[in-house]
Design an enzyme around this catalytic site. Structure first.
Site, mmCIF file in Angstrom:
data_model
loop_
_atom_site.group_PDB
_atom_site.id
_atom_site.type_symbol
_atom_site.label_atom_id
_atom_site.label_comp_id
_atom_site.label_asym_id
_atom_site.label_seq_id
_atom_site.Cartn_x
_atom_site.Cartn_y
_atom_site.Cartn_z
ATOM 1 N N ASN A 118 -20.298 -23.494 24.229
ATOM 2 C CA ASN A 118 -20.381 -22.806 25.288
ATOM 3 C C ASN A 118 -21.590 -21.859 25.095
ATOM 4 O O ASN A 118 -21.816 -21.103 24.126
ATOM 5 C CB ASN A 118 -19.139 -22.331 25.919
ATOM 6 C CG ASN A 118 -19.056 -20.675 25.189
ATOM 7 O OD1 ASN A 118 -19.385 -19.751 25.932
ATOM 8 N ND2 ASN A 118 -18.119 -20.613 24.491
ATOM 9 N N PHE A 122 -20.896 -14.221 28.968
ATOM 10 C CA PHE A 122 -19.897 -13.012 29.645
ATOM 11 C C PHE A 122 -20.126 -13.257 31.101
ATOM 12 O O PHE A 122 -20.258 -12.084 31.839
ATOM 13 C CB PHE A 122 -20.467 -11.709 29.214
ATOM 14 C CG PHE A 122 -20.317 -11.462 27.735
ATOM 15 C CD1 PHE A 122 -19.419 -12.235 26.727
ATOM 16 C CD2 PHE A 122 -20.778 -10.328 27.247
ATOM 17 C CE1 PHE A 122 -19.263 -12.010 25.613
ATOM 18 C CE2 PHE A 122 -20.232 -9.891 25.704
ATOM 19 C CZ PHE A 122 -19.494 -10.681 25.008
ATOM 20 N N SER A 183 -20.079 -12.468 20.052
ATOM 21 C CA SER A 183 -20.462 -13.576 20.900
ATOM 22 C C SER A 183 -21.908 -14.008 20.534
ATOM 23 O O SER A 183 -22.890 -13.064 20.699
ATOM 24 C CB SER A 183 -20.333 -13.388 22.474
ATOM 25 O OG SER A 183 -20.844 -14.320 23.142
ATOM 26 N N ASN A 185 -23.672 -15.649 22.708
ATOM 27 C CA ASN A 185 -24.564 -15.692 23.936
ATOM 28 C C ASN A 185 -25.130 -14.628 24.638
ATOM 29 O O ASN A 185 -25.534 -14.776 25.728
ATOM 30 C CB ASN A 185 -23.567 -16.532 24.823
ATOM 31 C CG ASN A 185 -22.853 -17.898 24.080
ATOM 32 O OD1 ASN A 185 -23.812 -18.492 23.653
ATOM 33 N ND2 ASN A 185 -21.864 -18.144 24.148
ATOM 34 N N THR A 186 -24.921 -13.318 24.445
ATOM 35 C CA THR A 186 -25.412 -12.209 24.828
ATOM 36 C C THR A 186 -26.749 -11.789 23.635
ATOM 37 O O THR A 186 -26.181 -11.442 22.549
ATOM 38 C CB THR A 186 -24.605 -11.041 24.873
ATOM 39 O OG1 THR A 186 -23.590 -11.556 26.004
ATOM 40 C CG2 THR A 186 -25.180 -9.726 25.370
ATOM 41 N N LYS A 226 -13.555 -8.175 16.968
ATOM 42 C CA LYS A 226 -13.572 -9.682 16.828
ATOM 43 C C LYS A 226 -14.978 -10.034 16.092
ATOM 44 O O LYS A 226 -15.869 -9.537 16.714
ATOM 45 C CB LYS A 226 -13.779 -10.461 18.174
ATOM 46 C CG LYS A 226 -13.764 -11.822 18.055
ATOM 47 C CD LYS A 226 -13.260 -12.472 19.407
ATOM 48 C CE LYS A 226 -12.916 -13.949 19.221
ATOM 49 N NZ LYS A 226 -12.385 -14.599 20.612
ATOM 50 N N ASN A 255 -14.910 -15.609 15.972
ATOM 51 C CA ASN A 255 -15.534 -15.997 17.293
ATOM 52 C C ASN A 255 -16.181 -17.230 17.048
ATOM 53 O O ASN A 255 -15.989 -18.042 15.955
ATOM 54 C CB ASN A 255 -16.586 -15.128 17.620
ATOM 55 C CG ASN A 255 -17.049 -14.980 19.307
ATOM 56 O OD1 ASN A 255 -16.570 -15.856 19.927
ATOM 57 N ND2 ASN A 255 -16.761 -13.784 19.876
#
Length: 364
Positions: A118, A122, A183, A185-186, A226, A255
């Site tokens: 993915n 967010f 994450s 993805n940021t 996390k 994560n």
């Protein structure tokens, strides 16, 4: 059987993100219907085993298997998930302002690898939207963790303001909080895992928790961090040392990963975080390392590639007090919770343990 034979073929025939929304909206609607929650418990509820109940941070967990963040990003289906056998659940990641996330498509299945990739970014309705959702759901039946992050447009130098805003708005709605700095993805978010940035951020988070505790009273709510699985050994040591010094309550490991080792499916080249079976051993190893570095004194929630009771038990023996599933739920369906709990009870007995607390870290 209901999931594997009927629901899964339909869902896996759809675009992954549309299937995701169908599950969340369906659980949300079903739990609001008269008798809906009872029916969910009747179909998928997990029997209570005293040997699997535990208490951490003054919070009672009916069983050790929780839902990882990312599935119910906006806390829309908390009553639904609370009645299918989870011992706790994590919602989010939520950011102060609503944001759309990354461009579509951004969620990919890798069935041959039992994995997902993915790059959602967010996407969420923001703190006010989550607050509305939680306000209208009635009394909760399992502990709720709220996973908090920063908006994409917020520079790292101002990240602590976003984390503070999340705690200020949602303190009264969660049982504990999870600081998401891992994450992939940021942009630049993972840089917050290191050095002074991490120290400063966790100091601000703890300060805000104390302020809200003074306002609300009761027991001060725990904060967990996390962490990512893609860290060098020295980075792990420094990070864990900083986390311990900050007096947070625990660590979630891990994560998603940006590694792509050994994948077979055509989607393996997609950008984003990889979850599922390829993460199983990697996350268990990191749990083992964190447990050793903290002398077993800082509770760990193990997450990453849990599909069976044996997967969960390996993480518990490595040092996890609780575990979380996500991708395993997508591939196996809700009955996986029943199988994991029943299997954990059998594995405890097999090893001569009378309670799950005796198994935590027993692999060291």
């Amino acid at each position: 059987m209901l999931y594997k034979k009927i629901a899964k073929p339909v869902l896996f025939g759809m675009d992954p993100e549309k299937a995701h929304h169908l599950i969340i909206d369906g659980l949300h609607t079903f739990a609001k219907m008269p008798g809906g929650r009872w029916l969910l418990r009747a179909m998928w509820g997990v029997r209570a085993y005293p040997e699997l109940e535990s208490e951490l941070w003054g919070i009672r967990f009916p069983n050790p298997v929780g839902l990882a963040a990312g599935l119910d990003k906006n806390a829309k289906a908390v009553p639904g998930f609370s009645n299918i056998g989870f011992g706790f659940m994590e919602v989010g990641t939520v950011t102060p302002k609503p944001q759309a996330g990354n461009e579509l498509p951004r969620l990919f299945r890798l069935p041959e690898d039992e994995a997902l990739i993915n790059r959602m970014g967010f996407n969420n309705v923001g703190i006010e939207g989550m607050k509305r959702n939680l306000r209208n759901q009635g009394q909760r039946t399992i502990p709720l963790a709220i996973n908090i992050g920063k908006n994409k447009t917020t520079p790292n130098e101002q990240a602590e303001d976003d984390y503070r805003a999340c705690i200020q708005a949602l303190y009264g709605y969660g049982d504990f909080f999870v600081v998401n700095i891992s994450s992939p993805n940021t942009p630049d978010l993972r840089n917050l895992q290191h050095g002074d940035d991490l120290s400063r951020l966790l100091a601000a988070v703890k300060d805000e928790i104390r302020k809200q505790h003074a306002r609300f009273g009761g027991q001060e709510k725990p904060v967990l961090v996390k962490i990512a699985p893609d860290l060098e050994p020295q980075e792990i040591e420094y990070m864990v040392e900083t986390i311990v010094r900050s007096n947070v309550s625990g660590i979630i490991a891990t994560n998603t990963t940006i590694a792509r080792d050994g994948l077979r499916h055509a989607n393996r080249g997609e950008t984003g975080g990889l979850s599922g079976r390829p993460l199983t051993e990697r996350s268990t190893e990191l749990i083992r390392t964190v447990y050793r570095l903290t002398d077993g004194k800082l509770p760990i929630i193990g997450s990453g590639g849990i599909f069976t009771a044996e997967d969960a038990y390996a993480k518990i023996r490595a040092g996890a007090s609780l575990v979380e599933v996500y991708t395993g739920l997508i591939y196996e369906g809700p009955d996986v919770l029943r199988r994991i709990n029943r299997g954990l009870r059998d594995l405890l007995r097999q090893d001569g343990f009378t309670h799950i607390s005796e198994a935590i870290g027993s692999g060291h």
